[in-house]
Design a protein around this motif. Structure first.
Motif, PDB file in Angstrom:
ATOM      1  N   GLN A 115       2.680  51.030 -62.151  1.00  0.00           N
ATOM      2  CA  GLN A 115       3.885  50.606 -62.864  1.00  0.00           C
ATOM      3  C   GLN A 115       4.259  49.171 -62.506  1.00  0.00           C
ATOM      4  OE1 GLN A 115       6.510  53.902 -61.795  1.00  0.00           O
ATOM      5  NE2 GLN A 115       6.273  54.783 -63.815  1.00  0.00           N
ATOM      6  N   THR A 116       4.092  48.791 -61.256  1.00  0.00           N
ATOM      7  CA  THR A 116       4.429  47.417 -60.885  1.00  0.00           C
ATOM      8  C   THR A 116       3.352  46.434 -61.324  1.00  0.00           C
ATOM      9  OG1 THR A 116       3.581  47.873 -58.640  1.00  0.00           O
ATOM     10  CG2 THR A 116       5.956  48.061 -58.994  1.00  0.00           C
ATOM     11  N   ARG A 117       2.109  46.874 -61.361  1.00  0.00           N
ATOM     12  CA  ARG A 117       1.061  46.027 -61.946  1.00  0.00           C
ATOM     13  C   ARG A 117       1.339  45.806 -63.432  1.00  0.00           C
ATOM     14  NH1 ARG A 117      -3.997  44.920 -59.861  1.00  0.00           N
ATOM     15  NH2 ARG A 117      -4.408  45.624 -57.729  1.00  0.00           N
ATOM     16  N   ALA A 118       1.742  46.864 -64.121  1.00  0.00           N
ATOM     17  CA  ALA A 118       2.065  46.731 -65.543  1.00  0.00           C
ATOM     18  C   ALA A 118       3.225  45.773 -65.735  1.00  0.00           C
ATOM     19  CB  ALA A 118       2.397  48.099 -66.135  1.00  0.00           C
ATOM     20  N   ALA A 119       4.242  45.881 -64.899  1.00  0.00           N
ATOM     21  CA  ALA A 119       5.390  44.980 -65.004  1.00  0.00           C
ATOM     22  C   ALA A 119       4.962  43.535 -64.838  1.00  0.00           C
ATOM     23  CB  ALA A 119       6.438  45.344 -63.957  1.00  0.00           C
ATOM     24  N   ALA A 120       4.044  43.292 -63.905  1.00  0.00           N
ATOM     25  CA  ALA A 120       3.622  41.924 -63.587  1.00  0.00           C
ATOM     26  C   ALA A 120       2.526  41.406 -64.505  1.00  0.00           C
ATOM     27  CB  ALA A 120       3.153  41.863 -62.136  1.00  0.00           C
ATOM     28  N   LEU A 206      12.325  47.597 -61.004  1.00  0.00           N
ATOM     29  CA  LEU A 206      13.616  47.591 -61.696  1.00  0.00           C
ATOM     30  C   LEU A 206      13.579  46.704 -62.932  1.00  0.00           C
ATOM     31  CD1 LEU A 206      16.397  47.693 -58.962  1.00  0.00           C
ATOM     32  CD2 LEU A 206      15.091  49.549 -60.010  1.00  0.00           C
ATOM     33  N   LYS A 207      12.850  45.584 -62.884  1.00  0.00           N
ATOM     34  CA  LYS A 207      12.719  44.737 -64.066  1.00  0.00           C
ATOM     35  C   LYS A 207      11.919  45.454 -65.166  1.00  0.00           C
ATOM     36  CE  LYS A 207      15.027  41.179 -62.638  1.00  0.00           C
ATOM     37  NZ  LYS A 207      16.338  40.857 -63.250  1.00  0.00           N
ATOM     38  N   TYR A 208      10.946  46.263 -64.757  1.00  0.00           N
ATOM     39  CA  TYR A 208      10.182  47.058 -65.709  1.00  0.00           C
ATOM     40  C   TYR A 208      11.109  48.026 -66.438  1.00  0.00           C
ATOM     41  CZ  TYR A 208       5.892  49.465 -67.305  1.00  0.00           C
ATOM     42  OH  TYR A 208       4.866  49.989 -68.055  1.00  0.00           O
ATOM     43  N   MET A 209      12.027  48.656 -65.690  1.00  0.00           N
ATOM     44  CA  MET A 209      13.016  49.544 -66.298  1.00  0.00           C
ATOM     45  C   MET A 209      13.970  48.747 -67.184  1.00  0.00           C
ATOM     46  SD  MET A 209      12.306  52.638 -65.287  1.00  0.00           S
ATOM     47  CE  MET A 209      13.821  53.519 -65.668  1.00  0.00           C
ATOM     48  N   ALA A 210      14.396  47.578 -66.703  1.00  0.00           N
ATOM     49  CA  ALA A 210      15.320  46.749 -67.485  1.00  0.00           C
ATOM     50  C   ALA A 210      14.678  46.317 -68.800  1.00  0.00           C
ATOM     51  CB  ALA A 210      15.739  45.524 -66.668  1.00  0.00           C
ATOM     52  N   ASP A 211      13.396  45.961 -68.750  1.00  0.00           N
ATOM     53  CA  ASP A 211      12.692  45.564 -69.969  1.00  0.00           C
ATOM     54  C   ASP A 211      12.562  46.739 -70.930  1.00  0.00           C
ATOM     55  OD1 ASP A 211      10.993  43.754 -71.577  1.00  0.00           O
ATOM     56  OD2 ASP A 211       9.385  45.108 -70.987  1.00  0.00           O
ATOM     57  N   ASP A 212      12.314  47.921 -70.381  1.00  0.00           N
ATOM     58  CA  ASP A 212      12.189  49.119 -71.205  1.00  0.00           C
ATOM     59  C   ASP A 212      13.508  49.446 -71.901  1.00  0.00           C
ATOM     60  OD1 ASP A 212      10.853  51.459 -72.176  1.00  0.00           O
ATOM     61  OD2 ASP A 212      11.878  52.638 -70.649  1.00  0.00           O
ATOM     62  N   LEU A 213      14.625  49.193 -71.217  1.00  0.00           N
ATOM     63  CA  LEU A 213      15.931  49.615 -71.725  1.00  0.00           C
ATOM     64  C   LEU A 213      16.706  48.509 -72.441  1.00  0.00           C
ATOM     65  CD1 LEU A 213      17.001  51.771 -68.653  1.00  0.00           C
ATOM     66  CD2 LEU A 213      16.212  52.598 -70.872  1.00  0.00           C
ATOM     67  N   SER A 214      16.402  47.252 -72.148  1.00  0.00           N
ATOM     68  CA  SER A 214      17.163  46.170 -72.788  1.00  0.00           C
ATOM     69  C   SER A 214      16.281  45.036 -73.278  1.00  0.00           C
ATOM     70  CB  SER A 214      18.201  45.608 -71.800  1.00  0.00           C
ATOM     71  OG  SER A 214      17.567  44.907 -70.737  1.00  0.00           O
ATOM     72  N   GLY A 215      14.969  45.227 -73.235  1.00  0.00           N
ATOM     73  CA  GLY A 215      14.055  44.135 -73.531  1.00  0.00           C
ATOM     74  C   GLY A 215      13.651  43.980 -74.980  1.00  0.00           C
ATOM     75  N   GLU A 216      14.112  44.889 -75.848  1.00  0.00           N
ATOM     76  CA  GLU A 216      13.796  44.760 -77.264  1.00  0.00           C
ATOM     77  C   GLU A 216      14.948  44.066 -77.993  1.00  0.00           C
ATOM     78  OE1 GLU A 216      10.968  45.271 -78.330  1.00  0.00           O
ATOM     79  OE2 GLU A 216      10.011  46.756 -77.035  1.00  0.00           O
ATOM     80  N   SER A 217      14.661  43.602 -79.197  1.00  0.00           N
ATOM     81  CA  SER A 217      15.670  42.887 -79.966  1.00  0.00           C
ATOM     82  C   SER A 217      15.381  43.037 -81.450  1.00  0.00           C
ATOM     83  CB  SER A 217      15.668  41.398 -79.595  1.00  0.00           C
ATOM     84  OG  SER A 217      16.501  40.669 -80.468  1.00  0.00           O
ATOM     85  N   ASP A 218      16.446  43.149 -82.238  1.00  0.00           N
ATOM     86  CA  ASP A 218      16.311  43.227 -83.701  1.00  0.00           C
ATOM     87  C   ASP A 218      16.505  41.876 -84.372  1.00  0.00           C
ATOM     88  OD1 ASP A 218      15.844  45.975 -83.862  1.00  0.00           O
ATOM     89  OD2 ASP A 218      17.976  46.441 -83.808  1.00  0.00           O
TER      90      ASP A 218
END
Length: 815
Positions: A115-120, A206-218
């Motif tokens: 998960q942290t490799r994916a984040a990075a 935590l940034k991986y979670m933040a990106d998952d939850l707030s990282g998209e945009s319309d």
């Protein structure tokens, strides 16, 4: 020399066959010791001592342990209960987090690393060139840049630095003392070894979670849609607040006047950058959901508050969560932790309980950048030529040379799309992205304080450190209080700012100052006796700061409908409510759909006319309605809004409202046909298409809802042998029990905050990340059935426990 015997006569072996045997053996040894394409070397994997066989745990495996650990400062006891949940008893914070890191690594190391490799953006190092597009995107999004900013903030605070240092040391102690036969099976399958853990990895998680939850945009989709319709029509389909919203903070809650002045919006030419169909290849689909609610004692049978939470996230194995109790002087907390992060994220302690749902208030905006012609290193801002800040991203690729990508940063943020980077969801315009996740923040301080909070004021103090992703933080305590905060770090925006792609030429479109945390919307002990959140709009129109976001309402309407009727509810009542399969969408639109088809007959229509709107696992009606709705929904929108992905079309709840209130909407008519169509026409046509499709489907098998939607909990590496599919679950995204194919309740928790805390929880999986362990997915059958484990919560300082199934006795290693 040995001799062969044929018919009683001795015969020398043929030398040629001997040579062949030697060559074959040499080739076999080489093949087994070297990777073949994407396959790992098979020799180490099949090694009977160190290979995959070493990961098979017998049902009688003894987990008891006595071990000396060099970094411990005092003796510690870990009691594993009958659900294999560890209860850590330590004498100080350092040892507590050190042991938590050691435990997480013991049972979930491969998951933590992946998960942290994916984040990075580092999957290509182990998976090869096929992962390069994903890694490039992660680097382009600035994930490591964001984590480095927050790491500086966390390590500048002595409390969180000590917390992270101890946890990291615990993880590394496990890595350093385990031979390859003791490593998780996935390392052997994928042919790599764990690398040392770092504090940066804790932040990356935590940034991986933040990106998952707030990282998209319309923003990009909305800018495209604005080219297809007027502003008035856009606002009709995409209102900032859906009519009839049941806000997180109850309507009518008074708010203090704003202390930050909000700028007036600039001219439309500045706030809206047109995006045509030729400017992008496609657009992302997104959206996560969660439920939480709390009832005061006035609505419960016990007279004590009850708090409920079920965050809906991706369904994977190993499971996202790891249940734990942490006990040391000053802390006694129980709940769900994230492998790779110290502390408890959702749970309760001796005094308070809390839960989280995502707050979809917009904190990510896109800006069009104007480059300086003839100078690729500069762009225009406020009439000046401004140099980009350049970051060289070197991506290691297994079996290939390193890939070097140049990522440029502007005053607005990272230049995500620059003409040199292409992906499925890319745009041909030069777009920079501003995201709150890039800001330095210290969410670990929020977790540290929240785990120790003793009352409402201390809870409020703790959550001020939780900045991104924004969350609706539900609260209940043993003093009888309930509360909720729409918590995060939010800029003061002018009305409509960030709804579309903005021009980045000057400062007129920059974010305003940060809204003071004390002015974030919140409610304490409302007169209605309950609070609820299901990713709906945070406030009514009385809140003084404008905002936009990807809010939904269907689950919130159902939850509030049920809670408003509650009286003397019990914990089992709340457990049943978390599994509610009632479709409020079907209850509203199906009568209209059936009325349009009243002259038609058939078993599908007959069954729907008697249906109770419950999307139960074995419901054929659930399958018929969902299929019919999907075709009808697409028929309304897709012919007029081409190239727009499904989840960027108007929400199902808004579509429902328009169907019920506006029979002349132009989108009912297909502009490609000569005859003008009405809503009734497309309802009938979509039913005909549905009946034809389902009749064919029924010939091949059952129309049971659970079989059609195929909810599964799949292994992170997409290994079918370690996954579970076809789970017999009901619900869908439009029900409280929001079970979709690979997304759903990742942790269900119900806590009654009485004199004796009574808590229950379940998640889809098990405590162990080892597919060869009986604890890998042992919770899954209960989760499917809507059952719960009782969460054992032991008094602070109680190290000895006769009920423990296994005990770890950990002592400082002698110097």
């Amino acid at each position: 020399m040995a001799w062969n015997t044929t018919n009683g006569k001795r015969k020398r072996p043929n030398k040629i066959w001997g040579y062949i045997l030697v060559v074959f053996t040499t080739a076999l040894v080489y093949i087994l010791d070297h990777p073949l394409g994407a396959l790992p070397a098979l020799g180490p994997l099949l090694d009977p001592v160190h290979g995959c066989w070493a990961n098979a745990e017998p049902a009688s495996f003894d987990y008891n342990l006595n071990e000396d650990l060099p970094a411990l400062t005092g003796k510690a006891i870990v009691n594993f209960d009958d659900q294999f949940v560890p209860h850590i008893n330590a004498t100080n914070d350092h040892d507590l987090y050190y042991i938590q890191g050691y435990l997480h690594a013991w049972f979930r190391l491969w998951q933590m690393e992946m998960q942290t490799r994916a984040a990075a953006g580092r999957i290509s190092e182990i998976a090869g060139e096929k992962a390069l597009p994903f890694d490039r995107k992660q680097r382009r999004k600035g994930m490591v840049y964001a984590a480095e900013n927050s790491l500086r903030a966390a390590e500048a605070n002595p409390v969180t630095k000590a917390m992270l240092d101890a946890y990291t040391a615990g993880v590394n102690q496990f890595i350093a003392t385990r031979g390859k036969h003791q490593l998780p099976l996935e390392y052997k399958l994928m042919g790599f070894k764990p690398e040392p853990w770092t504090n940066l990895k804790c932040i990356l998680l935590l940034k991986y979670m933040a990106d998952d939850l707030s990282g998209e945009s319309d923003d990009i989709a909305h800018s495209y849609l604005r080219t297809l319709m007027s502003e008035a029509e856009f606002n009709l389909l995409y209102p900032d607040k859906i009519p009839g919203s049941s806000p997180v903070v109850p309507a009518g809650t008074p708010f203090a006047p704003a202390t930050i002045s909000v700028s007036a919006p600039p001219a439309d030419s500045s706030s809206f950058v047109p995006i045509s169909a030729t400017d992008f290849e496609s657009l992302p689909q997104h959206g996560k959901g969660s439920n939480s609610w709390a009832l005061s004692g006035s609505r419960t049978a016990s007279g004590d508050p009850i708090l409920c939470n079920d965050p809906h996230l991706g369904l994977n194995l190993p499971s996202l969560w790891f249940q734990v109790q942490l006990s040391a002087p000053g802390i006694n907390v129980c709940g769900a932790s994230l492998p790779g992060a110290p502390g408890v994220v959702i749970g309760f302690n001796d005094h308070i309980s809390w839960g989280l749902t995502n707050n979809y208030r917009d904190v990510k905006d896109f800006y069009e950048i104007k480059p300086v012609e003839g100078d690729a290193g500069k762009y225009w801002f406020n009439g000046q030529q401004v140099p980009y800040t350049t970051r060289m991203e070197r991506i290691a690729v297994k079996g290939k040379p390193d890939y070097v990508d140049t990522v440029q940063y502007t005053i607005h943020g990272v230049l995500l799309y620059d003409g040199r980077y292409h992906e499925k969801f890319s745009t041909r315009k030069l777009l920079a992205v501003k995201w709150m996740g890039y800001e330095a923040s210290n969410e670990y301080m929020a977790i540290y304080k929240l785990n120790r909070a003793g009352n409402y004021d201390e809870y409020v103090d703790a959550i001020q450190h939780f900045e991104c992703p924004a969350q609706n933080m539900i609260y209940a305590d043993r003093q009888g209080h309930i509360a909720i905060w729409g918590q995060g770090k939010f800029p003061a925006k002018w009305r409509g700012q960030g709804k579309y792609v903005m021009q980045g030429l000057d400062s007129s479109t920059l974010w305003g100052p940060v809204i003071p945390m004390a002015e974030n919307p919140h409610a304490l002990d409302p007169a209605q006796g309950y609070l609820a959140s299901a990713n709906e709009n945070t406030t009514d129109t009385a809140y003084p700061y404008p905002y936009t976001g990807d809010f939904v309402e269907l689950r919130a309407w159902r939850i509030n409908e049920l809670l408003a009727k509650t009286a003397e509810v019990t914990v089992p009542d709340m457990q049943a409510m978390q599994g509610d399969d009632y479709s409020i969408l079907a209850a509203n639109v199906l009568p209209m759909m059936l009325d349009a088809c009243k002259v038609y007959k058939g078993k599908y229509l007959d069954s729907l006319r008697a249906w109770d709107y419950q999307l139960r696992p074995y419901s054929m009606c659930g399958t018929v309605f969902q299929h019919w709705w999907k075709i009808l929904y697409s028929s309304i929108w897709m012919d007029d809004l081409p190239n727009v992905p499904g989840e960027t079309l108007p929400l199902a709840e808004r579509t429902m409202q328009l169907m019920l209130t506006d029979s002349t909407l132009r989108f009912y008519d297909d502009p490609r046909t000569a005859k003008r169509e009405t809503l009734a026409d497309i309802i009938r046509r979509s039913y005909y298409q549905t009946s034809q499709a389902l009749a064919e489907k029924e010939k091949k098998g059952s129309l049971d809802w659970y079989k059609v939607k195929n909810t599964g909990v799949r292994h992170l590496a997409k290994l079918d042998a370690f996954s579970y599919t076809g789970l017999e679950t009901g619900g869908w995204g439009n029900t409280i029990n929001a079970m979709k194919e690979d997304h759903g309740p990742s942790w269900r928790m119900v806590v009654q905050m009485g004199k004796e805390i009574e808590a229950y929880g379940i998640y889809p999986g098990g405590q162990s990340g080892n597919p060869g362990s009986k604890y890998y997915a042992n919770y899954l059958p209960m989760w499917v059935k809507g059952q719960y484990n009782k969460l054992h919560f032991y008094p602070a300082g109680k190290a000895e426990n006769s009920a423990a199934k296994y005990v770890w006795t950990l002592k400082p290693a002698s110097k």
